[in-house]
Design a protein around this motif. Structure first.
Motif, PDB file in Angstrom:
ATOM      1  N   MET A  89       1.191  -1.477   0.315  1.00  0.00           N
ATOM      2  CA  MET A  89       0.118   0.054   0.278  1.00  0.00           C
ATOM      3  C   MET A  89       0.831   0.991   0.191  1.00  0.00           C
ATOM      4  O   MET A  89       1.293   2.467  -0.580  1.00  0.00           O
ATOM      5  N   ILE A  90       1.596   1.732   1.167  1.00  0.00           N
ATOM      6  CA  ILE A  90       3.055   2.791   0.905  1.00  0.00           C
ATOM      7  C   ILE A  90       4.056   2.582   1.178  1.00  0.00           C
ATOM      8  O   ILE A  90       5.270   3.385   0.968  1.00  0.00           O
ATOM      9  N   GLY A  91       4.529   1.250   0.688  1.00  0.00           N
ATOM     10  CA  GLY A  91       6.398   0.805   1.009  1.00  0.00           C
ATOM     11  C   GLY A  91       6.734   1.461  -0.286  1.00  0.00           C
ATOM     12  O   GLY A  91       8.144   0.634  -0.653  1.00  0.00           O
ATOM     13  N   HIS A  92       6.400   1.737  -1.149  1.00  0.00           N
ATOM     14  CA  HIS A  92       6.242   1.878  -2.264  1.00  0.00           C
ATOM     15  C   HIS A  92       7.895   3.837  -3.193  1.00  0.00           C
ATOM     16  O   HIS A  92       6.776   4.041  -2.095  1.00  0.00           O
ATOM     17  N   TYR A 105       5.191   8.686  -0.622  1.00  0.00           N
ATOM     18  CA  TYR A 105       5.409   7.884   0.504  1.00  0.00           C
ATOM     19  C   TYR A 105       6.436   7.550   0.611  1.00  0.00           C
ATOM     20  O   TYR A 105       7.318   6.493   1.072  1.00  0.00           O
ATOM     21  N   GLU A 106       7.969   8.380   0.199  1.00  0.00           N
ATOM     22  CA  GLU A 106       9.128   8.187   0.160  1.00  0.00           C
ATOM     23  C   GLU A 106       9.157   8.857   1.679  1.00  0.00           C
ATOM     24  O   GLU A 106      10.553   7.446   2.204  1.00  0.00           O
ATOM     25  N   ALA A 152       7.608   1.315   5.885  1.00  0.00           N
ATOM     26  CA  ALA A 152       6.565  -0.875   5.508  1.00  0.00           C
ATOM     27  C   ALA A 152       7.303  -1.710   4.882  1.00  0.00           C
ATOM     28  O   ALA A 152       7.664  -2.612   4.805  1.00  0.00           O
ATOM     29  N   ALA A 153       8.249  -0.378   4.409  1.00  0.00           N
ATOM     30  CA  ALA A 153       8.958  -0.853   2.874  1.00  0.00           C
ATOM     31  C   ALA A 153      10.257  -1.232   3.615  1.00  0.00           C
ATOM     32  O   ALA A 153      10.704  -2.409   3.410  1.00  0.00           O
ATOM     33  N   ARG A 154      10.982  -1.122   4.756  1.00  0.00           N
ATOM     34  CA  ARG A 154      12.401  -1.847   5.386  1.00  0.00           C
ATOM     35  C   ARG A 154      11.409  -2.605   6.411  1.00  0.00           C
ATOM     36  O   ARG A 154      12.360  -3.698   7.085  1.00  0.00           O
ATOM     37  N   LEU A 155      10.699  -2.925   7.082  1.00  0.00           N
ATOM     38  CA  LEU A 155      10.027  -4.131   7.987  1.00  0.00           C
ATOM     39  C   LEU A 155       9.608  -5.071   7.022  1.00  0.00           C
ATOM     40  O   LEU A 155      10.018  -6.044   7.402  1.00  0.00           O
ATOM     41  N   ASP A 156       9.272  -5.012   5.933  1.00  0.00           N
ATOM     42  CA  ASP A 156       8.980  -6.034   4.514  1.00  0.00           C
ATOM     43  C   ASP A 156      10.076  -6.876   4.548  1.00  0.00           C
ATOM     44  O   ASP A 156       9.964  -7.609   4.829  1.00  0.00           O
ATOM     45  N   ASP A 157      10.920  -6.011   4.370  1.00  0.00           N
ATOM     46  CA  ASP A 157      12.248  -6.697   3.750  1.00  0.00           C
ATOM     47  C   ASP A 157      13.107  -7.721   5.466  1.00  0.00           C
ATOM     48  O   ASP A 157      13.590  -8.289   5.089  1.00  0.00           O
TER      49      ASP A 157
END
Length: 312
Positions: free
Chosen positions: A179-182, A187-188, A194-199
């Motif tokens: 949703m927001i990790g791109h 969303y930067e 969100a993006a780092r936790l997904d990694d």
């Protein structure tokens, strides 16, 4: 007896996913979570990392807490098994993933490029408008590889090691990333957490996906060689492991120029074979199913072993 590990519930959830798959419904648990996360975003949003961290903490923490409460206050083992099965079914996407691959293969085999282009966004965020059949095939194979980890192996891994709280927390993390990790002006910063936790959440599952692809694929030796050589070439710390293993197992070459909403990315190539053809989509679907079945076996055995080792 420990309440967190329920191998029978995991197995039943996998069976339910094979039988029912994900209904496209506004009342599906993941859809409900997405709407709730969007409403929280509207209340919290600012172009700021700290606000994004708070948003992720509330969404993921709330999902994990729901799982803890559901298991802790379940009145007996039968109910705990039913809760585990329902949660596993809700977060798995393996059957839907394979069906999307089959749909795209059907469209391309029928020379219906427009139908394939219209369907591709169900699998990935790539702009399909100018893709020819070969590029749609490549996008499909790459997406099947990456989503085998995200939709199957990772939720089963977290379900095995952390039970229902792990299942729900992982799906919350992965949904928020979508949703927001791109990368985008909005969303930067807000989507950074969100993006780092997904990694982090996918680090072990992606490597497990690579290993299972080597073990279950049609060419284990080549899959192992390409995984070791090319797995770290992808800009994602995790997706490259999955795509490289699939490239080697299927004897194809992945990577190249990708366009996302006007943004062009040049991805390093992985594998030594030709570009994927339409027929390779069917092979990738079979490999996705094989990896998913192997992952289910690993998850059930792991949950059983942890249950045996933990004090009652």
């Amino acid at each position: 007896m420990p309440i967190w590990y329920d191998p029978l519930g995991l197995a039943l959830g996998v069976a339910l996913d094979r039988l029912i798959a994900d209904p496209r419904s506004s009342v599906h648990p993941v859809a409900l979570f997405g709407r709730g996360a969007s409403k929280l975003e509207a209340a919290l949003y600012d172009d700021d990392r700290a606000r994004g961290v708070l948003h992720v903490a509330v969404c993921v923490g709330g999902s994990a807490a729901l799982g803890v409460v559901a298991m802790r206050y379940a009145p007996n083992r039968v109910v705990r098994t039913a809760v585990t099965a329902a949660a596993t079914w809700a977060v798995l996407g393996g059957t839907t993933l394979a069906r999307e691959g089959d749909y795209l293969a059907d469209a391309l085999e029928g020379a219906d490029l427009e139908r394939a282009r219209a369907r591709l966004p169900h699998l990935c965020g790539r702009d399909p408008s100018r893709l020819d059949a070969a590029e749609v095939a490549r996008a499909t194979v790459e997406s099947l590889a990456e989503n085998t980890s995200d939709a199957v192996v990772a939720p089963l891994f977290w379900g095995a090691v952390a039970g229902v709280p792990g299942l729900l927390a992982y799906r919350a993390i992965n949904t928020l990333d979508a949703m927001i990790g791109h990368h985008s002006p909005r969303y930067e910063r807000f989507g950074w957490a969100a993006a780092r936790l997904d990694d982090v959440a996918n680090y072990v599952p992606a490597r497990l996906t690579g290993a299972l692809t080597v073990l279950t694929g049609p060419d284990p030796g080549q899959a192992r060689a390409v995984l070791r050589r090319d797995g770290n070439r992808h800009p994602s710390p995790n997706a490259g492991r999955c795509e490289a293993a699939f490239a080697g197992a299927l004897g194809v070459r992945l990577g190249g120029t990708n366009v996302y909403a006007g943004r062009v990315e040049e991805r390093p190539t992985m594998g030594d074979g030709p570009r994927p053809a339409v027929r390779d989509i069917r092979r990738a679907v079979r490999l996705t199913r094989a990896v998913g079945l192997a992952a289910a076996g690993v998850a059930v055995v792991t949950a059983w072993a942890l249950r045996r080792r933990m004090p009652a």
